[in-house]
Motif scaffolding. Structure first.
Motif, PDB file in Angstrom:
ATOM      1  N   PHE A 177     -14.265  -2.042  -9.250  1.00  0.00           N
ATOM      2  CA  PHE A 177     -14.291  -1.568  -7.562  1.00  0.00           C
ATOM      3  C   PHE A 177     -15.555  -0.231  -7.645  1.00  0.00           C
ATOM      4  O   PHE A 177     -15.170   0.511  -7.876  1.00  0.00           O
ATOM      5  CB  PHE A 177     -13.352  -0.687  -6.603  1.00  0.00           C
ATOM      6  CG  PHE A 177     -11.957  -1.766  -6.444  1.00  0.00           C
ATOM      7  CD1 PHE A 177     -12.193  -3.219  -5.130  1.00  0.00           C
ATOM      8  CD2 PHE A 177     -10.532  -1.656  -6.812  1.00  0.00           C
ATOM      9  CE1 PHE A 177     -10.717  -4.107  -5.435  1.00  0.00           C
ATOM     10  CE2 PHE A 177      -9.552  -2.687  -6.747  1.00  0.00           C
ATOM     11  CZ  PHE A 177     -10.124  -3.443  -5.557  1.00  0.00           C
ATOM     12  N   ILE A 181      -4.687   1.613  -9.727  1.00  0.00           N
ATOM     13  CA  ILE A 181      -3.897   1.007  -8.335  1.00  0.00           C
ATOM     14  C   ILE A 181      -3.634  -0.497  -8.866  1.00  0.00           C
ATOM     15  O   ILE A 181      -2.781  -1.455  -7.814  1.00  0.00           O
ATOM     16  CB  ILE A 181      -4.771   1.142  -7.388  1.00  0.00           C
ATOM     17  CG1 ILE A 181      -5.273   2.630  -6.899  1.00  0.00           C
ATOM     18  CG2 ILE A 181      -5.378  -0.310  -6.223  1.00  0.00           C
ATOM     19  CD1 ILE A 181      -4.463   2.878  -6.359  1.00  0.00           C
ATOM     20  N   THR A 190      -8.607   3.806 -10.076  1.00  0.00           N
ATOM     21  CA  THR A 190      -8.842   2.064 -10.357  1.00  0.00           C
ATOM     22  C   THR A 190      -7.828   1.053 -11.305  1.00  0.00           C
ATOM     23  O   THR A 190      -7.194   0.384 -10.812  1.00  0.00           O
ATOM     24  CB  THR A 190     -10.264   1.656 -10.543  1.00  0.00           C
ATOM     25  OG1 THR A 190     -10.982   1.909  -9.739  1.00  0.00           O
ATOM     26  CG2 THR A 190     -10.313   0.097 -10.100  1.00  0.00           C
ATOM     27  N   MET A 247      -3.321   1.237  -0.943  1.00  0.00           N
ATOM     28  CA  MET A 247      -4.014   2.455  -0.748  1.00  0.00           C
ATOM     29  C   MET A 247      -3.050   3.099   0.367  1.00  0.00           C
ATOM     30  O   MET A 247      -3.133   3.871   0.210  1.00  0.00           O
ATOM     31  CB  MET A 247      -5.922   2.142  -1.012  1.00  0.00           C
ATOM     32  CG  MET A 247      -6.456   1.891  -1.980  1.00  0.00           C
ATOM     33  SD  MET A 247      -6.455   3.413  -3.424  1.00  0.00           S
ATOM     34  CE  MET A 247      -7.665   3.972  -2.477  1.00  0.00           C
ATOM     35  N   LEU A 292     -11.372   5.051  -6.080  1.00  0.00           N
ATOM     36  CA  LEU A 292     -11.412   3.953  -6.306  1.00  0.00           C
ATOM     37  C   LEU A 292     -12.647   3.791  -7.329  1.00  0.00           C
ATOM     38  O   LEU A 292     -12.548   2.949  -8.099  1.00  0.00           O
ATOM     39  CB  LEU A 292     -11.763   2.669  -5.153  1.00  0.00           C
ATOM     40  CG  LEU A 292     -10.376   2.880  -4.633  1.00  0.00           C
ATOM     41  CD1 LEU A 292     -10.000   1.496  -3.784  1.00  0.00           C
ATOM     42  CD2 LEU A 292      -9.128   1.975  -6.143  1.00  0.00           C
ATOM     43  N   ALA A 346      -5.581  -4.335  -3.072  1.00  0.00           N
ATOM     44  CA  ALA A 346      -5.610  -3.090  -2.750  1.00  0.00           C
ATOM     45  C   ALA A 346      -5.766  -1.766  -1.913  1.00  0.00           C
ATOM     46  O   ALA A 346      -5.395  -1.181  -1.481  1.00  0.00           O
ATOM     47  CB  ALA A 346      -7.340  -3.033  -3.479  1.00  0.00           C
TER      48      ALA A 346
END
Length: 428
Positions: free
Chosen positions: A284, A109, A106, A257, A99, A253
C-alpha cells in the motif's frame, strides 16, 4: 475555496492542473511547486518536510483544504498538525500513514483483514534473515520496513542476490534507519497493476487503474526508478479484477484500519500482482502515484475538488465521479544518467509548441525557470501525457509530443505501453 498542494513534482502539477479547473476554487497554492504549477497557482517556498512552516502558512492564508502529494510529510504527521488547527487535509494521520511507512504494519493489516498477499516474515537480526533466505530459496523479495524513497525493495532472482540485499539493508544500512527491520516475502508472479481509491475513513471511491514502467531501460531492463511511464487502462485488469480489488483488498483494509481506531482518509494506492486466482496485495502507498497521477487525471471528466473535500468530511457516499471512455499514456523524460548520477541545468525547448497539441499535456516534474527558459533540475524532469480512443493512439500521440521537445541531456524509454498494446490486440 483556498487550497494548498504540498509537493514539487509531476504528481503535484497534475493535481494543480485538475484542481485549478474547479469553479469552487478561489485561490491555489503549491509548496514548493515548480514552473508548471507556477502557471496555475502561487508557488510557496516551503519544503515538504517543514511541517510547522506548512501549517503556519495554511493558518495565515486561511487555507480550507491541504492536499499532500508525497508520503513523507504524511508519515511525519502533517495531517495531525493540520487537524490541530482545524484545517482539512486530504491525507491520512501519521498512524494511518503506517500503511506506507512500515511494510510490516501493512502485512499485519493484510493478515488481520484477510487480504490476499504474499507469505512473509519480519526480521530485526541479519543472521536470522540470512538463515531464512537459505530456508526459503529464490526468487524471493527483500523489503526495508521503513520509507526508503522507493528504493527499499529488492526482487532477488538468486540466493546470492538475496543475501546481498539483506547485507546492504541491515548491515551496510544503505537506507539508514528504514532498514533496521526487513520483511522477506514470497515472490508473486503475474501482471503488476496500481489501483487507486479515494477514502473517507469508511467508504472508498475508485479512482482508476494504471500500469507503471519501473525499470530505466526498454524491455524492462536496468535498475528500478521512480517510474519511467504509465498507461491506463491495463488490458490485463478488466472489471472483474477491479471489483475483486475493491471487495477483497481496499474495503477490508479500510475496515481493519477503522477497527484499530486509525481510519484512513485520502488517496490509497494498492500495488497489486494479478495472478491466475485474482489480485494479491504487494504494498500500500498512502498517496497518489507518480506518474500514475499524471496518467489518470486527464481521463477524469468530473470536478476533482468536491471529491477531495468529501473525503475529509466522511461524505464520499454522495460522490459519483465520471470518467472519459478513453486511454491514457505518459512518457517520463529523464536526465541522462538517471537513476544514477546525472547533470542538471540543461535548457529544454519546445514546451509551448507541445502544450498546444490536441490531447497532450506536459507535466513538470524536475524543472526550474531561468530568465524565461526552462532548465532540467532533477532526475525525472517531464511527464508527457496523451490521451486517445485506445492505447495505441494515446501512446503514438505521447511519443509524437516527446519528439518535438528539444533537450540535449534528456532521454526516455521508447517502449512505454508496447506490451500492453500487444496484450490488448491479443484479446480482440
Amino acid at each position: 475555496m483556498r487550497v494548498l498542494i504540498v509537493g514539487s513534482g509531476g504528481r503535484e502539477h497534475a493535481l494543480a492542473w485538475a484542481i485549478s479547473a474547479s469553479p469552487l476554487l478561489t485561490e491555489l497554492f503549491v509548496a514548493p511547486g515548480n514552473p508548471g504549477t507556477a502557471a496555475l497557482a502561487t508557488n510557496v517556498p516551503l519544503r515538504t518536510n517543514d511541517i510547522a512552516g506548512l501549517v503556519n502558512f495554511a493558518v495565515a492564508q486561511k487555507v480550507d483544504l491541504v492536499v499532500p502529494g508525497p508520503e513523507a510529510p504524511l508519515v511525519a504527521g502533517l495531517a495531525d498538525a493540520l487537524a490541530a488547527q482545524n484545517i482539512a487535509c486530504c491525507g491520512p494521520s501519521a498512524a494511518a500513514a503506517q500503511l506506507e511507512g512500515s511494510k510490516r504494519f501493512t502485512k499485519e493489516i493484510a493478515d488481520a483483514a484477510g487480504i490476499p498477499t504474499a507469505a512473509w516474515k519480519a526480521f530485526t537480526e541479519a543472521d536470522e534473515a540470512h538463515d531464512y533466505v537459505e530456508e526459503i530459496g529464490a526468487p524471493i523479495v527483500i523489503k526495508a520496513d521503513g520509507l526508503a524513497a522507493g528504493k527499499g525493495v529488492v526482487v532477488a532472482a538468486t540466493l546470492d542476490e538475496a543475501h546481498e540485499a539483506v547485507t546492504a539493508i541491515m548491515e551496510d544500512k544503505v537506507h539508514g534507519a528504514a532498514g533496521a527491520e526487513i520483511v522477506i516475502e514470497q515472490c508473486l508472479v503475474g501482471e503488476e497493476i496500481s489501483v487507486f481509491a479515494l477514502c473517507d475513513g469508511e467508504d472508498a471511491l475508485y479512482l482508476g487503474c494504471a500500469a507503471d514502467h519501473k525499470r530505466v531501460g526498454d524491455g524492462d531492463t536496468g535498475p528500478n526508478t521512480g517510474g519511467m511511464g504509465a498507461i491506463s487502462p491495463p488490458p490485463w485488469a478488466g472489471q472483474a479484477i477491479i471489483d475483486a480489488t475493491m471487495a477483497t483488498i481496499i474495503r477490508p483494509a479500510l475496515g481493519e484500519m477503522a477497527r484499530r481506531g486509525m481510519p484512513f482518509r485520502g488517496f490509497l494506492f494498492a500495488g497489486l500482482m494479478v495472478e491466475e486466482d485474482g489480485p494479491k496485495l504487494i504494498e500500500f502507498n498512502v498517496r497518489f502515484g507518480d506518474p500514475e497521477c499524471e496518467t489518470l487525471l486527464p481521463l477524469l471528466r468530473s470536478d476533482l475538488l468536491p471529491a477531495l473535500v468529501a473525503a475529509t468530511e466522511g461524505e464520499l457516499k454522495h460522490v459519483d465521479l465520471r470518467w472519459r471512455d478513453a486511454a491514457s499514456a505518459t512518457v517520463v523524460m529523464c536526465s541522462k544518467g538517471y537513476p544514477g548520477a546525472y547533470a542538471t541545468g540543461g535548457e529544454i525547448f519546445g514546451l509551448e509548441e507541445v502544450g498546444a497539441l490536441p490531447e497532450v499535456t506536459v507535466f513538470h516534474a524536475g524543472t526550474m525557470a531561468d530568465q524565461g527558459g526552462i532548465l532540467a533540475n532533477g532526475g525525472r524532469v517531464l511527464a508527457v501525457n496523451a490521451t486517445g480512443a485506445d492505447l495505441q493512439e494515446a501512446v503514438t500521440r505521447a511519443y509524437e509530443a516527446v519528439d518535438k521537445i528539444e533537450w540535449a541531456d534528456g532521454f526516455c524509454r521508447r517502449d512505454i505501453g508496447r506490451r500492453a498494446i500487444f496484450a490488448a490486440q491479443a484479446r480482440k
